[in-house]
Design an enzyme around this catalytic site. Structure first.
Site, PDB file in Angstrom:
ATOM      1  N   ASP A 208     -11.602  -7.877  -2.480  1.00 19.88           N
ATOM      2  CA  ASP A 208     -10.957  -7.636  -3.753  1.00 19.88           C
ATOM      3  C   ASP A 208      -9.819  -8.651  -3.839  1.00 19.88           C
ATOM      4  O   ASP A 208      -9.418  -9.237  -2.835  1.00 19.88           O
ATOM      5  CB  ASP A 208     -10.447  -6.192  -3.839  1.00 19.88           C
ATOM      6  CG  ASP A 208     -10.253  -5.769  -5.288  1.00 19.88           C
ATOM      7  OD1 ASP A 208     -10.278  -4.553  -5.568  1.00 19.88           O
ATOM      8  OD2 ASP A 208     -10.084  -6.667  -6.148  1.00 19.88           O
TER       9      ASP A 208
HETATM   10  C1  GLC Z   1      -8.937  -6.089  -9.257  1.00 19.43           C
HETATM   11  C2  GLC Z   1      -9.966  -4.992  -9.133  1.00 19.43           C
HETATM   12  C3  GLC Z   1     -11.380  -5.486  -9.034  1.00 19.43           C
HETATM   13  C4  GLC Z   1     -11.556  -6.708  -9.918  1.00 19.43           C
HETATM   14  C5  GLC Z   1     -10.701  -7.818  -9.314  1.00 19.43           C
HETATM   15  C6  GLC Z   1     -10.755  -9.094 -10.164  1.00 19.43           C
HETATM   16  O1  GLC Z   1      -7.829  -5.859  -8.458  1.00 19.43           O
HETATM   17  O2  GLC Z   1      -9.734  -4.026  -8.110  1.00 19.43           O
HETATM   18  O3  GLC Z   1     -12.240  -4.412  -9.456  1.00 19.43           O
HETATM   19  O4  GLC Z   1     -12.914  -7.101  -9.972  1.00 19.43           O
HETATM   20  O5  GLC Z   1      -9.343  -7.438  -9.141  1.00 19.43           O
HETATM   21  O6  GLC Z   1     -10.201  -8.850 -11.433  1.00 19.43           O
END
Ligand code: GLC
Length: 736
Positions: free
Chosen positions: A262
């Site tokens: 993430d």
């Molecule tokens: C965020 C989310 C994830 C998302 C990523 C990119 O923190 O937890 O679901 O795809 O960042 O935006």
């Protein structure tokens, strides 16, 4: 140590065979020899250059060989606007206006894997128009907490329902040359302190409830990507969790794609590399130069690097890159996908209550008062995290104005406004708000007086339900309870429309509403779908994907006092740069004890006899359905359940028949019963349809914590069939 019975061994062998045959058709494995040759000719720098973010939403290919970068895009309910290469700001383009699809809980309310397939296919079509290779979705963590900030984005409280929908979404996208990224692996079930909370959970609950949807989408749909969650499990960051990423996801389930972190969720170099992470997103703090140095120092073997490069090239060759001069040459949102957004929305709306049959609108209705902020509020954007810069979004009021034009007079009053925004953790100043509220209430009562029907459109919104923080309660916000009680005093004919992604407390609203509808954050076409149901053009067929409790304190984690934990001050951390945030998070300590274990959602309420406001799987129609003639038999590796569904009404309607199975003689503790199969069926007025639901024997497994393995327990299985987890009129039984 219990020995595995011969039957058990045969079954396990068959289960493994299933996963092997799935992999033989796995497009990820069609270029192994070519990949081997490419890796042989790569430098260490070229290899590591693929293992971290290049831009905010891309990771590098191999420029020397003309192998394109991998382009990622949020998901999961529409293709996110084009972002600046190294910030969270959008570029402000016009061509990236996309279709806003119903969010996760709305898709789940269709209980329809076929709709999920269409959804994934539509997302793929719009991702391709934007030159994207991998959708960052489906978001599919179990909705453990009614207050969970991303309940609106996730699917369900049940692993089989979530898994079946994730399979549909994954196949729909990947059959159309777009990779998915199952998120967030694993046990990201709260937003409070999501960056460092440590999940303590039994192996059995982890396996049976929280990992099963991911296992289903990997083994049955060959998902190409998985996103490691921010949190820890059993003390280990997910992004370096050898058990989750290597032992279970890769070695046991046979996952052959890529694991990306993430955003900002990587916490080490050697730990992440050895622990199974393939790509650090979006930065290169740990998997850039530090990884090169670690390989040179002998801390990370070259074959570990090579296996990561192999995973990336598998995905790269399985997903045809969109040429740069073709991408973004037309508006992202297209009519074909807008139609899918309508179809999903029209099957997601849940009719919870319909006393006096106020719905569908009768011919006598000539004047309707439409009251509530959510009648005109759009839900595509808001809060933290992914949203959709939608080409358009039909609101409930717009949908009704179109459907009722020239037939019914609409009097609109906004009724209430959300509170003014305040800094995170601070209370807003409500002086002006209170003055305005009195004015808005007076206007609402004026509109309600004399109307044949009041449509109260409330609920919450995307600022209330958001990534990054959980709600502190599920109360209906902004004075809605007081307002609707005042309206009821002047007009008792109230239909309440709840526009929300997660559960809300409807104890006061329910008392003064003759009909209640849950219409979700329901996408670009949500207003049209809602109007078609309220006017009776189509019958409602949505079913709750989660329990609506009478009150929050009845829900398992609250009843056991294991949530919320003391809130660490992450608020000051969320917006600093990623590295400082990492250091902050690495020093924090917060434990999430999943003490309810396997008794999540309806498993808790049914087993503990806790009354619900509306149960998991509930949803009324405009016609009376009945069930009859149940029979079941074991057929090879499946249980076949057959029964009749009768539509006793005067219009075609769809029912979602649900099968729950109890194991009354089990040697292990179990819920009263568990969802094991379901099927959505359309039945014409007065007709009866015979439905057969095939339940894979694998769905009957439970995790044996002594053997650390799955078992399918012998003995009686009582099969309940009906239209919700608390309305199961049919029963039959078999012996396994
Ligand atoms: C965020 C989310 C994830 C998302 C990523 C990119 O923190 O937890 O679901 O795809 O960042 O935006």
């Amino acid at each position: 140590m219990k020995h595995k019975t011969l039957g058990g061994l045969i079954l396990l062998a068959l289960l493994n065979t299933t996963s092997v045959s799935a992999q033989q058709t796995n497009p990820l494995l069609k270029n192994e020899a070519k990949i081997t040759e490419i890796i042989k000719g790569m430098t260490l720098e070229e290899k590591v250059n693929m293992l971290h973010g290049k831009n905010m939403f891309s990771s590098a290919g191999i420029e020397r060989l003309g192998i394109p970068d991998l382009e990622y895009a949020d998901g999961p309910f529409g293709i996110r606007e084009e972002m600046e290469p190294h910030s969270w700001r959008g570029l402000g383009w016009e061509t990236d206006k996309a279709t806003f699809f119903p969010t996760g809980s709305a898709l789940a309310a269709t209980w329809c894997p076929g709709m999920a397939y269409a959804y994934g296919k539509a997302m793929a079509a719009e991702a391709k128009l934007r030159g994207k290779d991998m959708i960052l979705g489906p978001a599919m963590n179990i909705q453990r907490l009614p207050t969970g900030g991303r309940t609106y984005e996730y699917l369900s409280e049940d692993p089989i329902l979530s898994g079946m929908l994730a399979i549909g979404y994954t196949k729909g996208a990947q059959d159309n040359d777009e990779a998915v990224c199952l998120k967030h692996f694993a046990l990201n079930n709260q937003e409070n302190m999501r960056g460092f909370v440590n999940v303590n959970i039994s192996e059995r609950a982890m396996r049976e409830i929280y990992l099963t949807p991911f296992e289903m989408a990997v083994k049955q749909a060959n998902a190409y990507g998985v996103m490691a969650a921010y949190n820890k499990v059993w003390g280990k960051w997910c992004s370096e969790n050898d058990l989750l990423q290597n032992a279970i996801l890769r070695n046991e389930w046979g996952f052959k794609g890529i694991i990306i972190s993430d955003w900002g969720g990587t916490h080490s170099t050697v730990g992440a590399a050895i622990g199974g992470l393939d790509v650090e997103m979006p930065s290169s703090t740990y998997m850039g130069q530090a990884l090169i140095d670690s390989v040179k120092a002998g801390a990370v073997p070259m074959e570990v690097i090579d296996s990561k490069v192999r995973n990336l090239l598998r995905v790269r060759f399985a997903v045809p890159a969109v040429p740069k001069d073709v991408a973004n040459t037309q508006i992202t949102s297209q009519p074909a996908q807008q139609k899918v957004a309508y179809d999903v929305a029209s099957k997601s709306v849940v009719l919870l209550k319909n006393e006096g049959n106020l719905l569908p609108f009768g011919k006598k209705v000539k004047t309707i008062a439409v009251i509530g902020h959510n009648a005109t509020r759009t839900m595509a954007l808001g809060g933290v995290g992914a949203g959709v810069k939608a080409l358009y979004e039909i609101t409930p009021l717009q949908g009704l104005q179109t459907a009722l034009k020239g037939k019914v007079k609409i009097k609109h009053a906004v009724g209430y406004e959300p509170y003014p925004r305040a800094r995170r953790g601070e209370q807003p100043d409500l002086t002006a708000w209170n003055e305005n509220a009195a004015k808005l209430k007076a206007e609402a009562l004026k509109a309600a007086k004399g109307a044949d029907l009041v449509l109260f459109v409330g609920g919450d919104n995307r600022e209330v339900e958001t990534e990054g923080s959980d709600r502190t309660n599920i109360d209906l916000p902004f004075g809605q309870n007081e307002l609707i009680e005042a309206i009821a005093a002047v007009n008792p004919n109230i239909v309440s429309i709840m526009v929300a992604g997660g559960p809300v407390d409807m104890r006061r609203l329910e008392k003064v509403s003759k009909s209640i509808v849950y219409s979700w954050f329901n996408g670009s076409e949500g207003g049209h779908a809602l109007a078609d149901i309220l006017t009776g053009k189509i019958a409602p067929s949505g079913k709750l994907p989660f329990t609506l409790p009478v009150k929050l304190e009845d829900s398992p984690a609250y009843a056991l006092g294991v949530y919320p934990q003391k809130q660490e001050t992450e608020s000051s951390d969320v917006f600093v740069d990623l590295v400082n945030r990492d250091n902050f998070r690495a020093q924090q300590k917060a434990d999430a004890d999943y003490s309810e274990d396997i008794f999540v959602g309806y498993r808790w309420y049914t087993s503990k006899n806790v009354k619900t406001m509306y149960p998991f799987g509930h949803g009324l129609s405009y016609v009376p359905f009945s069930f009859a003639n149940a029979k079941a038999e074991v057929k090879g590796q499946n249980i076949e359940v057959t029964f009749d569904v009768k539509n006793g009404g005067n219009m075609t309607a769809e029912q979602v028949a649900q099968v729950y199975i109890a194991r009354p003689d089990s040697k292990v503790i179990r819920p009263k019963y568990e969802l094991k199969g379901f099927s959505r069926v359309a039945v014409n007025a007065g007709d009866t349809k015979t439905v057969t639901i095939t339940i894979p024997m694998e769905n009957m497994r439970h995790w044996n914590e002594f053997q650390h393995a799955w078992n399918v327990e012998k003995g009686k299985a009582v099969i309940y069939i009906g239209s919700s987890s608390e309305d199961l009129p049919l029963k039959t039984e078999i012996t396994l």
